[in-house]
Scaffold this motif. Structure first.
Motif, PDB file in Angstrom:
ATOM      1  N   ASP A 183       0.827  -1.205   0.000  1.00  0.00           N
ATOM      2  CA  ASP A 183       0.000   0.000   0.000  1.00  0.00           C
ATOM      3  C   ASP A 183       0.866   1.262   0.000  1.00  0.00           C
ATOM      4  OD1 ASP A 183      -2.341  -1.404  -0.071  1.00  0.00           O
ATOM      5  OD2 ASP A 183      -2.889  -1.066   2.026  1.00  0.00           O
ATOM      6  N   LEU A 184       1.875   1.289   0.864  1.00  0.00           N
ATOM      7  CA  LEU A 184       2.744   2.465   0.906  1.00  0.00           C
ATOM      8  C   LEU A 184       3.508   2.624  -0.400  1.00  0.00           C
ATOM      9  CD1 LEU A 184       4.313   2.774   4.478  1.00  0.00           C
ATOM     10  CD2 LEU A 184       2.183   3.709   3.568  1.00  0.00           C
ATOM     11  N   SER A 234      -5.891   6.415  -1.496  1.00  0.00           N
ATOM     12  CA  SER A 234      -5.196   5.360  -2.251  1.00  0.00           C
ATOM     13  C   SER A 234      -4.916   4.122  -1.408  1.00  0.00           C
ATOM     14  CB  SER A 234      -3.873   5.887  -2.821  1.00  0.00           C
ATOM     15  OG  SER A 234      -4.095   6.859  -3.805  1.00  0.00           O
ATOM     16  N   ILE A 235      -4.844   4.285  -0.087  1.00  0.00           N
ATOM     17  CA  ILE A 235      -4.473   3.150   0.764  1.00  0.00           C
ATOM     18  C   ILE A 235      -5.604   2.700   1.686  1.00  0.00           C
ATOM     19  CG2 ILE A 235      -2.009   3.611   0.682  1.00  0.00           C
ATOM     20  CD1 ILE A 235      -2.185   5.049   3.309  1.00  0.00           C
TER      21      ILE A 235
END
Length: 322
Positions: A183-184, A234-235
């Motif tokens: 994710d990051l 986004s995460i």
């Protein structure tokens, strides 16, 4: 549509370096984003507050009315079928439990301890949360996340050694760490696991729990404050309260859980104009329009999970941390 509105508003406040609070539901269908200078009295929060040992807390008995073991087992077994089919490898199965306490939500907020706390009330929603789990922190162009996965009663003999040596717990935690690393990687560079599987002690009312966490970091671009909305959306949803693979697991959980998580397992946080801090909203109590209170809780399920242990864990996670 909600996701785009969230992204737009977060980016706008970030670009203006305007301190603000954000509260986002699990599926991003609901959100509250407001300047700190304009927060109403019905919304209160605390982040990373140090414990006040001189404060006298009002305690209250908490009655729990969980779903039956048989009902939970049906959900658990359906999830195991999905795991065997290769559709998911780790799923965070949660349930909604009716509770009774003499304390109001305001009194629960004022009298419980928590790393992150929020009291939220508007025309539609009425809840409080005292979460031990950080979602993301951003400071000096670096982003940090702290996946929390693995819980054991601290009073069990050699509890720390037991949970760290448990193969099921190791596999579950490793999958979440891998998910959060990925994710990051979507929004940052140089992703690193700085601390793998460290132990925190959580006050769980009449008992103490040991919670296993890891620390992951990555580098953001210098203009990150203009893209706060893109970074956060986004995460989401958080990997620790969904599973892997995330998209398919979210679909499976929606069908098996068969209730609306709403703001539970969403996030809340604050941007102070320079830095950002946020948490995953677990340890969550919601009140409906009739005054009924519900506590939402759960835990990660893998192919090695024991249904009795998982059922007990979701009940153990229903507590007021006085």
């Amino acid at each position: 549509m909600s996701k785009e509105l969230i992204k737009e508003k977060l980016n706008k406040f970030g670009s203006e370096k305007e301190p603000f609070l954000f509260v986002l539901s699990y599926d991003l269908s609901k959100f509250y984003i407001e300047k700190l200078s304009k927060l109403p009295n019905s919304i209160k929060f605390q982040l990373n507050q140090k414990e006040d040992f001189n404060k006298v807390f009002t305690k209250s008995k908490l009655e729990k009315f969980p779903i039956s073991f048989e009902e939970y087992k049906k959900k658990f077994d359906r999830l195991q079928e999905e795991i065997k089919a290769g559709n998911t490898y780790l799923s965070n199965l949660t349930v909604k439990t009716k509770i009774k306490t003499s304390l109001s939500l305001d009194e629960i907020y004022e009298n419980t301890k928590g790393k992150y706390k929020i009291r939220f009330q508007n025309q539609e929603d009425n809840f409080t949360c005292f979460s031990p789990e950080t979602f993301i922190k951003i400071k000096d162009n670096k982003i940090f996340t702290y996946p929390m996965k693995g819980t054991i009663d601290a009073d069990i003999s050699n509890a720390k050694e037991q949970i760290l040596a448990n193969k099921k717990e190791m596999a579950e935690h490793t999958m979440v760490v891998d998910l959060l690393r990925n994710d990051l990687g979507i929004i940052a560079s140089n992703v690193r696991v700085e601390d793998f599987r460290y132990i925190d002690t959580i006050n769980a009312g009449d008992k103490r729990l040991l919670q296993v966490s890891s620390k992951i970091s990555a580098n953001l671009q210098e203009n990150w404050i203009k893209n706060i909305g893109d970074i956060i959306t986004s995460i989401l949803p958080a990997g620790s309260i969904t599973g892997t693979p995330k998209k398919k697991t979210v679909e499976i959980l929606k069908e098996i859980e068969n209730y609306d998580r709403d703001f539970y397992t969403g996030i809340f946080g604050v941007f102070d104009g320079k830095e950002l801090d946020s948490c995953v909203m677990i340890r969550f109590i919601q009140e409906d329009i009739n005054g009924n209170k519900y506590y939402k809780s759960g835990g990660g399920i893998t192919c090695d999970s024991d249904v009795l242990n998982e059922y007990q864990e979701l009940i153990d996670k229903i507590y007021l941390p006085f």
